[in-house]
Design a protein around this motif. Structure first.
Motif, short mmCIF file in Angstrom:
data_model
loop_
_atom_site.label_atom_id
_atom_site.label_comp_id
_atom_site.label_asym_id
_atom_site.label_seq_id
_atom_site.Cartn_x
_atom_site.Cartn_y
_atom_site.Cartn_z
N SER A 77 60.80 8.47 31.83
CA SER A 77 59.71 9.25 31.24
C SER A 77 58.79 8.38 30.39
CB SER A 77 60.30 10.37 30.37
OG SER A 77 61.07 9.83 29.30
N ARG A 78 59.09 7.11 30.28
CA ARG A 78 58.25 6.17 29.54
C ARG A 78 57.97 4.96 30.42
NH1 ARG A 78 58.66 7.69 24.05
NH2 ARG A 78 59.22 9.90 24.11
N PRO A 79 56.85 4.28 30.26
CA PRO A 79 55.78 4.59 29.30
C PRO A 79 55.03 5.86 29.67
CG PRO A 79 55.08 2.85 30.78
CD PRO A 79 56.53 3.11 31.10
N VAL A 80 54.45 6.48 28.69
CA VAL A 80 53.79 7.77 28.92
C VAL A 80 52.61 7.61 29.87
CG1 VAL A 80 54.53 8.68 26.70
CG2 VAL A 80 52.34 7.52 26.85
N TRP A 81 52.03 6.40 29.93
CA TRP A 81 50.86 6.16 30.78
C TRP A 81 51.26 5.55 32.13
CZ3 TRP A 81 51.66 1.10 31.42
CH2 TRP A 81 52.21 0.37 30.35
N GLY A 82 52.54 5.54 32.43
CA GLY A 82 53.00 4.87 33.65
C GLY A 82 52.36 5.42 34.91
N TYR A 83 52.42 6.73 35.10
CA TYR A 83 51.86 7.31 36.33
C TYR A 83 50.34 7.18 36.35
CZ TYR A 83 51.16 10.36 40.30
OH TYR A 83 50.79 10.85 41.52
N ARG A 84 49.75 7.25 35.18
CA ARG A 84 48.29 7.07 35.10
C ARG A 84 47.91 5.70 35.65
NH1 ARG A 84 44.80 7.85 29.52
NH2 ARG A 84 42.77 8.09 30.53
N LEU A 85 48.68 4.68 35.28
CA LEU A 85 48.39 3.32 35.75
C LEU A 85 48.65 3.18 37.24
CD1 LEU A 85 47.77 0.31 35.24
CD2 LEU A 85 50.19 0.01 34.69
N THR A 86 49.83 3.59 37.70
CA THR A 86 50.18 3.36 39.10
C THR A 86 49.31 4.16 40.05
OG1 THR A 86 51.93 5.05 38.99
CG2 THR A 86 52.56 2.78 38.53
N GLN A 87 49.03 5.42 39.73
CA GLN A 87 48.22 6.21 40.65
C GLN A 87 46.75 5.83 40.58
OE1 GLN A 87 49.60 7.79 42.87
NE2 GLN A 87 47.94 8.92 43.84
N GLY A 88 46.29 5.43 39.38
CA GLY A 88 44.93 4.92 39.29
C GLY A 88 44.76 3.66 40.12
N ALA A 89 45.77 2.77 40.07
CA ALA A 89 45.72 1.56 40.89
C ALA A 89 45.81 1.90 42.37
CB ALA A 89 46.86 0.62 40.49
N SER A 307 42.46 10.69 35.65
CA SER A 307 43.36 10.96 34.54
C SER A 307 42.56 11.01 33.25
CB SER A 307 44.46 9.89 34.44
OG SER A 307 43.88 8.61 34.27
N ALA A 308 43.09 11.73 32.27
CA ALA A 308 42.42 11.87 30.98
C ALA A 308 43.43 12.26 29.93
CB ALA A 308 41.29 12.91 31.06
N ASP A 309 43.21 11.80 28.70
CA ASP A 309 44.08 12.14 27.58
C ASP A 309 43.72 13.50 27.03
OD1 ASP A 309 45.77 9.83 27.24
OD2 ASP A 309 43.97 8.73 26.65
N GLY A 310 44.74 14.20 26.53
CA GLY A 310 44.54 15.49 25.87
C GLY A 310 45.48 15.62 24.69
N ASP A 311 45.06 16.39 23.70
CA ASP A 311 45.90 16.72 22.56
C ASP A 311 46.55 18.06 22.84
OD1 ASP A 311 45.39 14.45 20.85
OD2 ASP A 311 43.38 15.25 20.56
N TRP A 312 47.86 18.07 23.04
CA TRP A 312 48.60 19.25 23.43
C TRP A 312 49.47 19.74 22.27
CZ3 TRP A 312 47.34 20.53 28.44
CH2 TRP A 312 46.81 19.52 29.23
N ALA A 313 49.66 21.04 22.21
CA ALA A 313 50.54 21.62 21.19
C ALA A 313 51.36 22.73 21.83
CB ALA A 313 49.72 22.17 20.02
#
Length: 399
Positions: A77-89, A307-313
């Protein structure tokens, strides 16, 4: 038939007028200096790198979405940006591969007209392997491009076919490299034996450098104008990508709207979250909002490359499972209000369910979730494909 009289010739066959005569069938000849092994080898190196990155990152995406039994409970489950990096690439290199593939085909296409077309059984098998490689590679990059645009003009399911053909491409590339290894080695570098055997003007002359510079510029232009959908510092240059990371309800893009999913206002009017486990319970939205709320900043990364960052609660998934009597590390099944769809029901391994960043989110960027972002509640977890960040959650089942 009577013989013609002495002194007269037998009439010959009548000839068609020149305008009606068919041209003689001759294999075309190519005199261009760039259709040579050196050019093909250089372009092949670039294309091979792009295809290798696509294949490896594609495996990551596939295993995260559909983990085999030996990976269950072991996905990170870490790094939190892992899938963002691999799928973006994956998407960025896939788009670059389109340019490189057609440049490579341009460099080698005269060999399609070699005469005779088949010289031996070995030669026929070699040409067949190349045909499979070209067909599979073209199919893979073009269907991938249409998937990015979410246009599916074919009757088959994209994900399993794309995954299967990826193995065909990988196997075909390895076979092609094995067959062509001597020629590739001969023309690999500027001082390789095959390159030095070329005429002086053809070794690495201005024509080849200009071609490679043009291909590199085309790859760069495609990358710069599309990679901003996942690499947000370049978002301002995101001119050709189908998604912009900052556009959409509450500042995030949406692939599947509530209307497309069949989730109506009536469906959520009397919504209750049902949690099934050793001690099952149900919670209305006000009760869920009264539980301890946690805030996290996580990216949502889609298989289409954006992909994009969001503030979730919201409420931690592990707190909801603990209340249901689940043992630590229990896996989870998530069921959506969505009427139908391939990802209406998803499963989450214990490594995600136990992660303190994994939430049943109720708010996004300081606001209550919009209908298109999954109101009344959705999943958000680190390093997880967007298709598994289930929206419109109706039920959690301890496995």
């Amino acid at each position: 038939m009577e013989n013609p009289p002495p002194g007269r010739r037998r009439p010959g066959p009548r000839r068609l007028p020149p305008a009606l005569r068919l041209p003689a069938l001759r294999p075309p000849s190519f005199s261009g200096r760039l259709h040579d092994p050196r050019t093909a080898t250089v372009l092949g190196r670039w294309l091979g790198l792009a295809l290798a990155v696509c294949f490896l990152t594609g495996l990551v995406s596939h295993f995260l979405q559909q983990p085999p039994p030996w990976l269950l409970g072991r996905l990170p489950s870490r790094p939190v940006w892992g899938y963002r990096l691999t799928q973006g690439a994956h998407v960025a290199f896939g788009l670059a591969a389109i340019v490189l593939l057609f440049a490579k085909l341009w460099a080698v296409y005269p060999r399609l007209f070699v005469w005779p077309p088949v010289r031996s059984v070995r030669h026929a098998l070699g040409r067949l392997s190349v045909a499979v490689l070209v067909a599979a590679a073209v199919f893979q990059v073009l269907t991938g491009l249409l998937n990015i645009a979410e246009w599916y003009p074919w009757p088959f399911s994209f994900v399993p076919v794309h995954y299967a053909v990826a193995w065909v491409v990988a196997g075909s590339v390895l076979l092609h490299v094995a067959v062509k290894a001597p020629e590739i080695r001969s023309h690999w570098g500027r001082r390789s034996a095959g390159t030095l055997a070329l005429p002086e003007a053809e070794r690495d002359g201005p024509d080849r450098r200009s071609l490679l510079l043009g291909v590199g510029a085309a790859v760069g232009a495609v990358t710069v104008t599309t990679v901003g959908q996942s690499l947000t510092p370049l978002a301002a240059l995101d001119l050709l990508a189908p998604r912009h990371p900052g556009y959409g309800p509450q500042g995030l893009p949406v692939n599947r709207t509530a209307a497309a999913a069949g989730v109506t206002a009536q469906a959520v009017r009397d919504w209750r979250l049902e949690v099934l486990g050793p001690a099952p319970y149900r919670l209305a939205l006000p009760q869920l909002a009264a539980l301890p709320q946690h805030r996290v900043r996580l990216p949502i990364a889609c298989v289409e490359g954006w992909s994009a960052d969001g503030d979730w609660a919201g409420v931690r998934i592990r707190d909801l499972l603990e209340r249901a009597g689940a043992r630590p590390g229990s896996a989870l099944r998530v069921v959506s209000l969505e009427a139908a769809g391939a990802y209406r029901v998803t499963e989450m391994g214990g490594e995600y369910a136990e992660d303190p960043l994994t939430l049943l989110a109720l708010r996004l960027n300081g606001e209550v979730l919009s209908a298109d972002h999954g109101y009344p509640a959705r999943i958000i977890a680190p390093n997880r494909p967007g298709v598994l960040q289930t929206k419109w959650v109706a039920r959690l089942e301890v496995l």
